[in-house]
Design a protein around this motif. Structure first.
Motif, PDB file in Angstrom:
ATOM      1  N   ARG A 160      50.085  48.426  40.624  1.00 25.06           N
ATOM      2  CA  ARG A 160      49.581  47.263  41.350  1.00 25.06           C
ATOM      3  C   ARG A 160      50.318  47.117  42.686  1.00 25.06           C
ATOM      4  NH1 ARG A 160      46.023  44.929  43.829  1.00 25.06           N
ATOM      5  NH2 ARG A 160      46.311  42.691  44.226  1.00 25.06           N
ATOM      6  N   ALA A 161      51.631  47.332  42.674  1.00 27.21           N
ATOM      7  CA  ALA A 161      52.388  47.274  43.927  1.00 27.21           C
ATOM      8  C   ALA A 161      51.883  48.323  44.910  1.00 27.21           C
ATOM      9  CB  ALA A 161      53.875  47.476  43.645  1.00 27.21           C
ATOM     10  N   ILE A 198      48.767  47.170  46.654  1.00 24.76           N
ATOM     11  CA  ILE A 198      49.042  46.201  47.722  1.00 24.76           C
ATOM     12  C   ILE A 198      49.572  46.912  48.961  1.00 24.76           C
ATOM     13  CG2 ILE A 198      50.481  44.221  48.349  1.00 24.76           C
ATOM     14  CD1 ILE A 198      50.388  43.397  45.381  1.00 24.76           C
ATOM     15  N   GLU A 236      53.232  39.210  42.933  1.00 26.10           N
ATOM     16  CA  GLU A 236      52.611  39.984  43.999  1.00 26.10           C
ATOM     17  C   GLU A 236      53.009  39.490  45.388  1.00 26.10           C
ATOM     18  OE1 GLU A 236      48.430  40.395  43.467  1.00 26.10           O
ATOM     19  OE2 GLU A 236      48.599  41.242  41.433  1.00 26.10           O
ATOM     20  N   GLU A 237      53.341  38.187  45.500  1.00 27.34           N
ATOM     21  CA  GLU A 237      53.761  37.665  46.807  1.00 27.34           C
ATOM     22  C   GLU A 237      55.025  38.367  47.299  1.00 27.34           C
ATOM     23  OE1 GLU A 237      52.901  35.908  44.238  1.00 27.34           O
ATOM     24  OE2 GLU A 237      51.077  34.876  44.910  1.00 27.34           O
ATOM     25  N   VAL A 296      55.770  41.539  46.807  1.00 31.33           N
ATOM     26  CA  VAL A 296      55.343  42.830  47.355  1.00 31.33           C
ATOM     27  C   VAL A 296      54.751  42.639  48.746  1.00 31.33           C
ATOM     28  CG1 VAL A 296      53.932  44.879  46.982  1.00 31.33           C
ATOM     29  CG2 VAL A 296      54.891  43.669  45.021  1.00 31.33           C
ATOM     30  N   ARG A 297      53.949  41.599  48.904  1.00 30.88           N
ATOM     31  CA  ARG A 297      53.328  41.351  50.204  1.00 30.88           C
ATOM     32  C   ARG A 297      54.386  40.985  51.251  1.00 30.88           C
ATOM     33  NH1 ARG A 297      47.935  41.359  49.758  1.00 30.88           N
ATOM     34  NH2 ARG A 297      47.069  41.143  47.658  1.00 30.88           N
ATOM     35  N   GLU A 318      59.852  41.101  38.663  1.00 33.66           N
ATOM     36  CA  GLU A 318      59.050  41.700  37.595  1.00 33.66           C
ATOM     37  C   GLU A 318      60.031  42.253  36.578  1.00 33.66           C
ATOM     38  OE1 GLU A 318      58.414  45.282  36.640  1.00 33.66           O
ATOM     39  OE2 GLU A 318      60.298  45.683  37.668  1.00 33.66           O
ATOM     40  N   HIS A 339      52.921  47.743  36.764  1.00 28.84           N
ATOM     41  CA  HIS A 339      53.457  47.022  37.919  1.00 28.84           C
ATOM     42  C   HIS A 339      53.588  47.924  39.137  1.00 28.84           C
ATOM     43  CE1 HIS A 339      55.453  43.654  35.275  1.00 28.84           C
ATOM     44  NE2 HIS A 339      54.133  43.653  35.225  1.00 28.84           N
TER      45      HIS A 339
END
Length: 692
Positions: free
Chosen positions: A181-182, A185, A147-148, A150-151, A133, A178
């Protein structure tokens, strides 16, 4: 609405202090040994003592308290001992090593020491996960959050048993989308973890400081949460009608939920209340320049207050970790009653920083200690009555103290035990004097312009010796000295700091309008927080400050600006305050240079009604308080002289005691050296002055 009591609890490394202030101005002090393995056990023991002393049940005391306040060393101890939670960090890809790079240098004092070891990382390298990011310095998004990534980080954290997660992404203070959103998750995949979002905890410019602060907060969070939950539950089960307040490093109170979320504010919780107590003690004497020294069983804490204002530190290295949030400036030394005397490789006597703590404690405690301490030396010197500690509840063994000093210090140095004990006393005093000089002389203050206030159970035994070395002629020792920090909690306000990043050249109406809007936004949050906490708007105060610098400078300084809107007219006032502050800190100013703002901060106070000050009745003369005589040593030749011992409980306002002598209070012993005199003031403080 005031009820009958206010309770302050200060949990130290050796003792836990309890101060109960009544609505009529009466104040009671209780003290018990700390229980590091379970800090709540010391609270239970202290409340049992209190109930016994007052002839009440614990439930009766707690239910009649409108404020129960706890200052704790739980966070500090977890950081010192590296016993915090297993923590993971989510950061911008490529910045996983900023914690170890540390802005390219070691902390002050060790920058050029090639052998100085690196700090132990609170997050190991494999648990620092970079995510793709990128937010630019103007707040625009160059690369969207993947996002992948973070997961994947959360999956690893779950596999590794991570308890706490810190999120700190580049330029999140200008665009936190950002990070938010992280965080969503992480909450989704790790609902039981403790989460710290950097832009929420420390929303100011400086990536390393923000990341380090967020990591430290996450590292301490689970430990603080378990402690707060346990204390809250204990008080609730015993009839508390109001939530427990916790003392913060910024000098204010917070409820348990806020303390848990902002656990980094708990690091210096205990000694941060000392300045408020010192000002309260010195107020009857119209003194606003105060150096408060607190010598407990483990440490010696020093704070300096000039013109009624105590300095706050931000963006400093504390225990080798960069902390950005405001903290009362406290100089802490390993110089307490439990500090150990030892012989170094060169055959020289040293004292501390190692401490015997509460367990096993000094040798004289009889709990298995073998290393001689400052308390052991004070017993051999005759200053401390072996049967007087904690009002006689704790008996001390002089013979064991004597034998330990003989074996570990006197015999190796081939000197008498008495001279060895006086050597321990002198060296620990020199260590403390050097600490006082660091907060005064080295910062441009003459300590002779300040009144010295003694706090802590061991402080009054050393205070005239410290004053003598510093050239200070006046000392205040309150009867509550042993629990002064706990008393400082009782008279402190609820306080929260709200910050925001605001990189602007300080000129132009448009800039001034943006700054005013940003101040209003963060203050609205703080006021709402306090109103939800039960404070009326009339009891809420706001104080503003800005981090400012000259254009082209790397570092900024904090300038207090009161509580007014910035306009074309008031801007000159703010600039002048900045010039003066810069000159005070660095001895020069550049009034011809342009000024810029980096960060802004609003401190929101919930004002708490203060208890009535104590008022002692007139005394009948010190002769009626004389209880005994005993030999004491005041010189390095080890020769003892017979000195009077007075019972502080039988002294009244106006009573005078000439040194050399000792006044024994229930939880502290006041040593009055030769050529000093003590006068008990009606406010409950002893005024110690050097005789002409």
């Amino acid at each position: 609405m005031r009820t009958k009591y206010r309770l302050g609890v200060d949990a130290g490394g050796t003792f836990t202090d309890f101060v109960l202030a009544g609505d009529a101005g009466n104040v009671s002090l209780f003290k018990t040994l700390s229980t590091p393995e379970d800090p709540t056990k010391a609270i239970e023991n202290g409340l049992s003592l209190m109930a016994e002393g007052l002839g009440l049940k614990q439930e009766e005391i707690i239910s009649q308290c409108d404020l129960c306040i706890n200052g704790t060393t739980v966070g500090l101890n977890a950081l010192i001992q590296h016993k915090g939670a297993k923590t993971g960090l989510i950061c911008t890809a490529g910045h996983e090593d900023s914690l170890e790079i540390r802005l390219g240098h070691k902390e002050d004092g060790y920058r050029y020491d090639a052998e100085y070891p690196p700090a132990q990382m609170l997050v190991p390298r494999y648990l620092r996960r970079g995510v793709r990011e990128r937010v630019l310095s103007n707040g625009s998004v160059r690369t969207a959050l993947v996002e992948e990534d973070v997961r994947a980080a959360c999956t690893l954290f779950l596999e590794e048993g991570v308890e706490a997660v810190a999120i700190s992404l580049l330029w999140s203070v200008l665009n936190p989308a950002h990070e938010r959103r992280a965080a969503e998750i992480v909450r989704e995949m790790m609902p039981g973890s403790f989460l710290t979002v950097g832009s929420e905890l420390y929303p100011q410019v400086r990536e390393y400081t923000r990341t380090s602060t967020a990591v430290t907060n996450a590292y301490l969070g689970p430990t603080l949460k378990r402690y707060v939950d346990s204390v809250d539950r204990y008080f609730a089960d015993h009839g508390a009608k109001y939530p427990v307040r916790y003392f913060q490093s910024n000098g204010g109170l917070a409820i348990g939920g806020a303390m848990t979320d902002r656990s980094v504010y708990a690091i210096n919780s205990g000694p941060a209340s000392a300045p408020q107590a010192g000002l309260f003690v010195s107020d009857p004497f119209d003194q606003k320049n105060v150096i408060t020294v607190d010598m407990g069983g483990t440490s010696f804490d020093i704070t300096l207050t000039k013109d009624g204002n105590t300095n706050l530190n931000k963006n400093i290295d504390f225990l080798r970790y960069r902390i950005g949030v405001p903290m009362i400036q406290v100089e802490t030394l390993g110089a307490g009653g439990g500090s150990i005397g030892w012989i170094d490789d060169m055959g020289l006597l040293q004292v501390g920083p190692q401490s015997a703590g509460a367990d096993p404690g000094p040798v004289c405690y009889g709990q298995g200690g073998t290393e001689p301490t400052v308390t052991d030396a004070n017993i051999v010197l005759g200053y401390v009555n072996p049967g007087a500690l904690l009002g006689g509840r704790m008996q001390l063994n002089r013979d064991k103290a004597y034998a330990a000093i003989k074996q570990r210090v006197a015999d190796p140095l081939e000197i008498s035990v008495e001279r060895a004990a006086y050597g321990i006393f002198t060296i620990v005093n020199n260590n403390m004097v050097n600490g006082i000089r660091r907060v005064s002389v080295e910062r441009g203050f003459d300590p002779r312009d300040f009144v010295l206030v003694a706090a802590g159970g061991a402080g009054a035994a050393h205070i005239t010796a410290l004053a003598r070395e510093m050239g200070i002629d006046s000392v205040l020792v309150p009867k509550l000295a042993s629990g002064l920090c706990a008393f400082g909690q009782v008279i402190s306000d609820v306080k929260y700091n709200y910050m925001a990043s605001a990189p602007h050249r300080f000129e132009g109406d448009a800039t001034f309008g943006q700054l005013n809007d940003l101040f209003a936004e963060i203050e609205e949050q703080g006021v709402a927080h306090l109103e939800a906490d039960g404070f009326a708007r009339a009891d809420i105060d706001v104080r503003r400050s800005m981090d400012m610098r000259y254009v082209g400078q790397v570092h900024e300084c904090t300038v207090d600006i009161g509580n007014f809107d910035i306009t074309g007219e008031t801007a000159d006032q703010v600039k002048e305050a900045f010039h003066q502050r810069h000159e005070q800190l660095y001895t020069y100013s550049e009034r011809h240079n342009a000024v810029e703002v980096v960060n802004i901060e609003s401190t929101i106070y919930g004002r708490v009604e203060k208890p009535n000050p104590p008022h002692l009745g007139d005394g009948a003369g010190a002769a009626g308080a004389l209880k005994s005589q005993r030999p004491m040593i005041f010189s390095n030749d080890g020769k003892a002289v017979d000195c009077p011992v007075y019972d502080g409980e039988r002294l009244g306002a106006g009573d005078e005691v000439d040194g050399p002598a000792v006044i024994e209070e229930v939880t502290t012993t006041i040593v009055i050296e030769p050529h000093w005199q003590a006068l008990l003031h009606e406010s409950g403080s002893y005024v110690l002055r050097r005789k002409a």
